[in-house]
Design a protein around this motif. Structure first.
Motif, PDB file in Angstrom:
ATOM      1  N   THR A 513       0.657  -1.343   0.111  1.00 52.17           N
ATOM      2  CA  THR A 513       0.087  -0.020  -0.019  1.00 52.17           C
ATOM      3  C   THR A 513       0.930   1.224   0.124  1.00 52.17           C
ATOM      4  OG1 THR A 513      -1.799  -1.295   1.278  1.00 52.17           O
ATOM      5  CG2 THR A 513      -1.810   1.307   1.112  1.00 52.17           C
ATOM      6  N   SER A 514       2.069   1.136   0.741  1.00 53.78           N
ATOM      7  CA  SER A 514       2.864   2.273   0.979  1.00 53.78           C
ATOM      8  C   SER A 514       3.681   2.841  -0.249  1.00 53.78           C
ATOM      9  CB  SER A 514       3.452   2.351   2.056  1.00 53.78           C
ATOM     10  OG  SER A 514       2.909   2.173   3.310  1.00 53.78           O
ATOM     11  N   PHE A 515       3.952   1.610  -0.953  1.00 52.27           N
ATOM     12  CA  PHE A 515       5.309   1.887  -1.826  1.00 52.27           C
ATOM     13  C   PHE A 515       4.904   1.470  -3.314  1.00 52.27           C
ATOM     14  CE2 PHE A 515       7.199   1.219   2.167  1.00 52.27           C
ATOM     15  CZ  PHE A 515       7.607   2.367   2.669  1.00 52.27           C
ATOM     16  N   LYS A 516       3.621   1.177  -3.509  1.00 47.20           N
ATOM     17  CA  LYS A 516       3.328   0.857  -4.921  1.00 47.20           C
ATOM     18  C   LYS A 516       3.643   1.874  -5.929  1.00 47.20           C
ATOM     19  CE  LYS A 516      -0.751   0.011  -6.040  1.00 47.20           C
ATOM     20  NZ  LYS A 516      -2.327  -0.618  -6.153  1.00 47.20           N
ATOM     21  N   VAL A 517       3.969   1.623  -7.132  1.00 47.40           N
ATOM     22  CA  VAL A 517       3.940   2.533  -8.047  1.00 47.40           C
ATOM     23  C   VAL A 517       3.232   2.135  -9.336  1.00 47.40           C
ATOM     24  CG1 VAL A 517       5.677   4.175  -9.501  1.00 47.40           C
ATOM     25  CG2 VAL A 517       6.402   3.013  -7.206  1.00 47.40           C
ATOM     26  N   SER A 530       6.739   3.590 -18.215  1.00 44.99           N
ATOM     27  CA  SER A 530       7.619   3.267 -16.963  1.00 44.99           C
ATOM     28  C   SER A 530       6.672   3.774 -15.756  1.00 44.99           C
ATOM     29  CB  SER A 530       8.987   4.144 -17.110  1.00 44.99           C
ATOM     30  OG  SER A 530       9.721   3.843 -18.264  1.00 44.99           O
ATOM     31  N   ALA A 531       7.008   3.103 -14.499  1.00 45.03           N
ATOM     32  CA  ALA A 531       6.684   3.069 -13.274  1.00 45.03           C
ATOM     33  C   ALA A 531       7.672   3.071 -12.409  1.00 45.03           C
ATOM     34  CB  ALA A 531       5.517   2.310 -12.979  1.00 45.03           C
ATOM     35  N   GLY A 532       8.260   3.960 -11.790  1.00 41.65           N
ATOM     36  CA  GLY A 532       9.210   3.857 -10.883  1.00 41.65           C
ATOM     37  C   GLY A 532      10.542   3.390 -11.673  1.00 41.65           C
ATOM     38  N   ALA A 533      11.303   2.094 -11.012  1.00 45.13           N
ATOM     39  CA  ALA A 533      12.454   1.858 -11.699  1.00 45.13           C
ATOM     40  C   ALA A 533      12.334   0.501 -12.653  1.00 45.13           C
ATOM     41  CB  ALA A 533      13.172   1.219 -10.548  1.00 45.13           C
ATOM     42  N   TRP A 534      10.790   0.620 -12.974  1.00 46.03           N
ATOM     43  CA  TRP A 534      10.291  -0.510 -14.212  1.00 46.03           C
ATOM     44  C   TRP A 534       9.762  -0.039 -15.158  1.00 46.03           C
ATOM     45  CZ3 TRP A 534      12.052  -5.255 -11.926  1.00 46.03           C
ATOM     46  CH2 TRP A 534      12.305  -5.298 -10.828  1.00 46.03           C
ATOM     47  N   SER A 535       9.768  -0.761 -16.282  1.00 42.70           N
ATOM     48  CA  SER A 535       9.230  -0.354 -17.543  1.00 42.70           C
ATOM     49  C   SER A 535       8.692  -1.429 -18.388  1.00 42.70           C
ATOM     50  CB  SER A 535      10.317   0.199 -18.530  1.00 42.70           C
ATOM     51  OG  SER A 535      11.258  -0.806 -19.014  1.00 42.70           O
ATOM     52  N   ALA A 536       7.589  -1.058 -19.263  1.00 45.02           N
ATOM     53  CA  ALA A 536       6.932  -2.304 -19.932  1.00 45.02           C
ATOM     54  C   ALA A 536       7.007  -1.625 -21.424  1.00 45.02           C
ATOM     55  CB  ALA A 536       5.761  -2.581 -19.394  1.00 45.02           C
ATOM     56  N   GLY A 559      10.804  -5.215 -17.233  1.00 47.99           N
ATOM     57  CA  GLY A 559      12.079  -5.520 -16.455  1.00 47.99           C
ATOM     58  C   GLY A 559      12.425  -4.020 -16.131  1.00 47.99           C
ATOM     59  N   PRO A 560      13.649  -3.815 -15.389  1.00 46.53           N
ATOM     60  CA  PRO A 560      14.058  -2.700 -14.708  1.00 46.53           C
ATOM     61  C   PRO A 560      14.383  -1.872 -15.972  1.00 46.53           C
ATOM     62  CG  PRO A 560      15.127  -4.809 -13.699  1.00 46.53           C
ATOM     63  CD  PRO A 560      14.488  -5.399 -15.084  1.00 46.53           C
ATOM     64  N   ARG A 561      14.341  -0.511 -15.616  1.00 45.86           N
ATOM     65  CA  ARG A 561      14.692   0.501 -16.699  1.00 45.86           C
ATOM     66  C   ARG A 561      16.008   0.581 -16.755  1.00 45.86           C
ATOM     67  NH1 ARG A 561      11.715   5.742 -14.646  1.00 45.86           N
ATOM     68  NH2 ARG A 561      12.986   6.806 -16.553  1.00 45.86           N
ATOM     69  N   SER A 562      16.855   0.346 -15.644  1.00 45.03           N
ATOM     70  CA  SER A 562      18.203   0.265 -15.793  1.00 45.03           C
ATOM     71  C   SER A 562      18.959  -0.680 -16.795  1.00 45.03           C
ATOM     72  CB  SER A 562      18.978   0.130 -14.469  1.00 45.03           C
ATOM     73  OG  SER A 562      18.870  -0.800 -13.819  1.00 45.03           O
ATOM     74  N   GLY A 563      18.136  -1.714 -16.766  1.00 40.12           N
ATOM     75  CA  GLY A 563      18.692  -2.789 -17.604  1.00 40.12           C
ATOM     76  C   GLY A 563      19.455  -3.930 -16.729  1.00 40.12           C
ATOM     77  N   TYR A 619       1.793  -1.401 -12.995  1.00 45.32           N
ATOM     78  CA  TYR A 619       1.944  -1.372 -11.711  1.00 45.32           C
ATOM     79  C   TYR A 619       3.115  -2.094 -11.119  1.00 45.32           C
ATOM     80  CZ  TYR A 619      -3.115  -0.139 -12.006  1.00 45.32           C
ATOM     81  OH  TYR A 619      -4.278   0.367 -12.315  1.00 45.32           O
ATOM     82  N   TYR A 620       3.650  -1.492 -10.132  1.00 41.57           N
ATOM     83  CA  TYR A 620       4.910  -2.338  -9.281  1.00 41.57           C
ATOM     84  C   TYR A 620       4.287  -2.151  -7.978  1.00 41.57           C
ATOM     85  CZ  TYR A 620       8.997  -3.045  -6.496  1.00 41.57           C
ATOM     86  OH  TYR A 620       9.866  -3.483  -5.753  1.00 41.57           O
ATOM     87  N   ASN A 621       4.042  -3.603  -7.508  1.00 43.93           N
ATOM     88  CA  ASN A 621       3.431  -4.027  -6.226  1.00 43.93           C
ATOM     89  C   ASN A 621       4.415  -4.765  -5.351  1.00 43.93           C
ATOM     90  OD1 ASN A 621       0.797  -2.821  -7.313  1.00 43.93           O
ATOM     91  ND2 ASN A 621       0.068  -4.811  -7.939  1.00 43.93           N
ATOM     92  N   PRO A 622       5.100  -3.900  -4.526  1.00 41.98           N
ATOM     93  CA  PRO A 622       5.932  -4.714  -3.792  1.00 41.98           C
ATOM     94  C   PRO A 622       5.432  -5.429  -2.604  1.00 41.98           C
ATOM     95  CG  PRO A 622       6.042  -2.224  -2.908  1.00 41.98           C
ATOM     96  CD  PRO A 622       4.947  -2.484  -4.311  1.00 41.98           C
ATOM     97  N   TRP A 623       6.030  -6.604  -2.522  1.00 44.05           N
ATOM     98  CA  TRP A 623       5.643  -7.560  -1.348  1.00 44.05           C
ATOM     99  C   TRP A 623       4.062  -7.919  -1.541  1.00 44.05           C
ATOM    100  CZ3 TRP A 623       8.716  -6.756   3.952  1.00 44.05           C
ATOM    101  CH2 TRP A 623       9.846  -6.661   3.746  1.00 44.05           C
ATOM    102  N   ALA A 624       3.669  -7.930  -2.754  1.00 43.95           N
ATOM    103  CA  ALA A 624       2.385  -8.238  -2.901  1.00 43.95           C
ATOM    104  C   ALA A 624       1.926  -9.693  -2.650  1.00 43.95           C
ATOM    105  CB  ALA A 624       1.812  -8.165  -4.133  1.00 43.95           C
TER     106      ALA A 624
END
Length: 657
Positions: A513-517, A530-536, A559-563, A619-624
Motif C-alpha cells: 500500500t505504501s510503496f506501490k508505483v 515506466s513506473a518507478g524503476a520498472w518499464s514495460a 523489466g528494470p529501466r536500468s537494464g 503497476y509495481y506492487n512490492p511484497w504483494a
C-alpha cells in the motif's frame, strides 16, 4: 425429467427438515430418545435429498438443458466444462441451493455427533433444522433453480465473464463452508441457552466448528481478494466494497469467538460473551446474504437485485436472530460465570483481544450500513470508502496486534507481567530495528509505513518467541528442545502459525500500500511506459480466439529501466464474450520474488502518429505475495489446530464426566 427430480428432491428436503425440527423438539420435551433419534434421521435424510437436488442442477448445467431458466440465464454451449459446473452456483438460485446444501450437511454431521449430552444435542439439532427449513422454504417458494422455460431457447445467455475464472469457481463453496459453518455454532449457542448450561465442555464442542468455519472463510475471502487483484484489472486487492465487508464481518466475529471459546473451555469464564459471539457470527453471515441478494447494493459481487426476495431474507434474518437474541437476553442472567482471573492473565489478554475485534467489527458494520440507512431515511447518497476505514479500523487493529504476542506467553488466572516482557525483549528489539531500518531506508513521510513494518515483524518474531518458550530453546540442551518440539500439540503449532500469518499479511499490506508505483500511457507497437524503476514495452498485439471469446492479446517485455535485471515477456488481454456482449481484461503478472509487476491492456485508440495505440497501465506492487501468503498461513494454522487430538478426546471425557 432431471429438473423435475431436482424440484421434487428440494421439496422433500424441506419436508424432512421440518420433520427434523418437529421430532427433535418433541423428543426434547418428552425426553424421548426414540423421537430425538427420528428427528436426527430426518436431518440426515434431508441432507441426502439436497445432495440429490444439487446433483440434478449440476447435471442440467453439464448437458446445457436450456429448458431450465437458471441454466438458460447462466450457461452457454461454448462455455468450458469447469465453468458449466461452476455456473450451478454462479446465480442467486444456484448459490442459495448451495447454501442450503452446506447447512443441511452440517446439520447431518451434528445429528451424528457422539458424546454430546442428550438435551444439548437434541435442542441443537432442532434449531439447525429450523434454520434449514427457513432457507429451504425461501429457495423452494421464491428462488427455485428448477423453473422450466416454454418455449426452450436454442442458446443460453452464458455466465458473467468475470465469474469464468478458476478462483471464482471454488470461491463460493469455500466461502459458504465458512458462512454456514457458523450456523452450527449458532445452534449450539441457542441450545445451551435453552438448556441453561454453558460450561467448559460446551466451549470445547463449539470451538472445532468455529475453527473450521473461520479457516474456510479465511481461504474463501483470500481467493476472492486474489481474484479481484488479477481479474478486475484495478491493481488492488481490497477496496472496502460493501459486499467485501459483508464477508469480513463474520470473519472478525469468528476470530473473536475462537479466542473467547478458549477462555470458556479452559476456565469456564466468559460464558455469556461466548454465546453472544456464536449468535453474532451467524447473524453477520445472514446479513451478508441479505446484502448480496436484496438489491440494496450495487457491486461486482452481488447476486441479485430483487427487493421482494430481499424482504424475505430480511424476515428470515429478523426471525432467526431476533428470537435467538431475545432468548439470550432472557437466559443469560441465569448463567453462572466462573473462573475469576487477575487483570494480568491470559484471560484478560483474550478479553482485550475480543474487545478490539468486536469494536473493529462495529466500525466495519457502521461504514457498510450507514450509507444505506441514510439513503433510506433521507434520500441522500454518500460513499464511505478507504479513508474512513483507515482512520477507524486500522488504529484499532494496530493496538490489537501490539498486544497479541503477549497473550500466549501469559499463564491462566494470574500472570507475571515482568516475565512476559523479558521473554518478548528480543522480539521488541528486532521489531524496532525493522521499523527504524524501514524509516531510514525510505522517506521520513513514510513513518506510518515504518510503524506498520515494525508491527508485522513484532507479530512474526513474537509467534516464534512463544514457540521458543515452549521448547525452552537456548535454555535447555538441543536434544531436549527437539524432543519438546516433537511433543508439542498441533494446537500450539497452529496458533503460532496463525499469529505469524497475521504478521506476514501486515508486512505485505503495509509495503504494497505504501510503496506501490503505477503509470499509464497510450502505447503503439515498440513504445514503453515506466513506473518507478520498472518499464514495460509493447512488442506486439494480435487477435486470438478462445473457447467462448475473442481477444486482443498484447505481448509486452517488462523489466528494470536500468537494464540491470532480466527482462520477461508477459501477455495481457482484452476479451470480448459474444454470448453476453461483455468485455473483460486479463492482466499480465510477473512474479519477482515477493514483488509483482502488473500490466493491464486497455482499449484501442488513435496514437500520436495517427496509427493504432492501446492504453497500457503498469503497476509495481512490492511484497504483494505476502498479502495472500499471510491468510494462507492463518488458515493452515486453523487446520492444524482443528486436528489437535486434545480437541476430540477431551470432549468425550468431559461429557462422560
Amino acid at each position: 425429467m432431471i429438473a423435475e427430480l431436482g424440484a421434487f428432491a428440494l421439496a422433500l428436503a424441506l419436508v424432512l427438515a421440518a420433520l427434523q425440527t418437529g421430532l427433535s423438539t418433541a423428543g426434547r420435551l418428552r425426553l424421548s430418545p426414540v423421537l430425538a433419534g427420528a428427528g436426527q434421521g430426518a436431518g440426515v435424510a434431508s441432507a441426502w435429498a439436497i445432495v440429490l437436488a444439487f446433483a440434478a442442477l449440476i447435471f442440467a448445467f453439464v448437458v446445457s438443458d436450456f429448458s431450465v431458466s437458471n441454466v438458460a440465464a447462466n450457461s452457454h454451449t461454448d462455455k468450458p466444462m469447469l465453468y458449466k459446473v461452476a455456473g450451478a452456483w454462479g446465480s442467486h438460485e444456484g448459490s442459495l441451493l448451495l447454501w442450503c446444501l452446506v447447512m443441511a450437511v452440517f446439520g447431518a454431521v451434528l445429528a451424528r455427533a457422539r458424546d454430546l449430552p442428550f438435551g444439548l444435542k437434541t435442542s441443537a439439532v432442532a434449531v439447525q433444522g429450523a434454520l434449514t427449513t427457513l432457507f429451504l422454504a425461501f429457495a423452494a417458494f421464491t428462488s427455485s433453480p428448477f423453473t422450466r422455460l416454454d418455449p426452450t431457447p436454442i442458446q443460453g445467455a452464458s455466465l458473467n465473464p468475470l465469474l469464468q475464472d478458476p478462483a471464482l469457481a471454488v470461491h463460493p463453496p469455500l466461502l459458504y463452508l465458512g458462512y454456514v459453518g457458523f450456523s452450527v455454532c449458532f445452534s449450539l449457542a441457542v441450545a445451551a441457552l435453552i438448556e441453561g448450561r454453558v460450561d467448559a465442555a460446551w466451549g470445547r464442542w463449539v470451538r472445532p466448528w468455529a475453527l473450521a468455519s473461520w479457516a474456510f472463510l479465511t481461504v474463501g475471502i483470500t481467493l476472492g481478494s486474489f481474484w479481484a487483484y488479477y481479474e478486475l484489472g484495478w491493481g488492488g486487492w481490497w477496496f472496502w466494497d460493501p459486499v467485501e465487508n459483508a464477508s469480513f464481518l463474520p470473519w472478525l466475529a469468528g476470530a473473536a469467538l475462537l479466542h473467547s471459546a478458549v477462555v470458556t473451555e479452559r476456565r469456564g469464564a466468559l460464558q455469556g460473551w461466548t454465546v453472544f459471539l456464536a449468535l453474532l457470527a451467524f447473524t453477520f453471515s445472514m446479513l451478508g446474504a441479505f446484502l448480496v441478494r436484496s438489491g440494496v447494493l450495487t457491486s461486482v459481487h452481488a447476486f441479485a437485485v430483487d427487493p421482494q426476495r430481499g424482504l424475505m431474507l430480511l424476515a428470515i434474518l429478523g426471525v432467526a436472530s431476533g428470537l435467538a437474541f431475545a432468548l439470550f437476553a432472557w437466559r443469560v442472567p441465569r448463567l453462572k460465570d466462573g473462573g475469576a482471573f487477575a487483570p494480568v492473565s491470559r484471560e484478560a489478554a483474550l478479553v482485550l483481544n475480543n474487545l478490539f475485534l468486536t469494536v473493529a467489527a462495529a466500525t466495519v458494520l457502521l461504514g457498510t450500513l450507514y450509507p444505506l440507512i441514510l439513503e433510506a431515511a433521507t434520500g441522500q447518497t454518500i460513499s464511505v470508502g478507504p479513508p474512513f476505514f483507515a482512520l477507524t479500523f486500522t488504529p484499532l487493529m494496530m493496538v490489537a496486534f501490539i498486544i497479541l504476542p503477549a497473550g500466549p506467553l501469559m499463564s491462566w488466572k494470574r500472570a507475571d507481567l515482568k516475565g512476559v516482557v523479558q521473554r518478548l525483549t528480543w522480539a521488541a528489539v528486532l521489531a524496532v530495528i525493522a521499523g527504524l531500518a524501514a524509516w531510514f531506508a525510505f522517506e521520513p513521510k513514510k513513518a506510518l509505513a515504518a510503524v506498520g513494518i515494525g508491527i508485522g515483524a513484532w507479530l512474526i518474531v513474537g509467534a516464534l518467541a512463544e514457540l521458543a518458550e515452549r521448547i525452552r530453546l537456548f535454555r535447555a540442551p538441543a536434544g531436549e528442545s527437539l524432543r519438546r518440539a516433537g511433543g508439542l500439540p498441533l494446537g500450539a503449532w497452529g496458533m503460532a502459525l496463525a499469529h505469524a500469518g497475521v504478521g506476514v499479511f501486515v508486512l505485505g499490506a503495509v509495503v504494497e500500500t505504501s510503496f506501490k508505483v503505477e503509470a499509464a500511457a497510450p502505447l503503439s507497437i515498440g513504445q514503453s511506459v515506466s513506473a518507478g524503476a520498472w518499464s514495460a514495452r509493447l512488442d506486439d498485439v494480435q487477435m486470438i480466439e478462445g473457447p467462448n471469446y475473442i481477444a486482443e492479446q498484447g505481448r509486452l517485455t517488462v523489466g528494470p529501466r536500468s537494464g540491470s535485471g532480466p527482462d520477461r515477456v508477459l501477455t495481457a488481454e482484452r476479451r470480448f464474450f459474444p454470448a453476453g456482449g461483455q468485455t473483460t481484461t486479463e492482466v499480465g503478472l510477473d512474479f519477482r520474488g515477493l514483488d509483482d509487476l502488473y500490466v493491464v491492456m486497455g482499449e484501442r485508440r488513435a496514437g500520436q502518429d495517427g496509427g493504432q495505440a492501446w492504453t497500457v497501465r503498469l503497476y509495481y506492487n512490492p511484497w504483494a505475495r505476502l498479502i495472500f501468503l499471510g491468510p494462507a498461513l492463518m488458515a493452515l494454522g486453523g487446520a492444524l489446530s482443528l486436528f489437535d487430538r486434545r480437541l476430540r478426546v477431551a470432549v468425550g471425557k468431559r461429557s462422560k464426566a
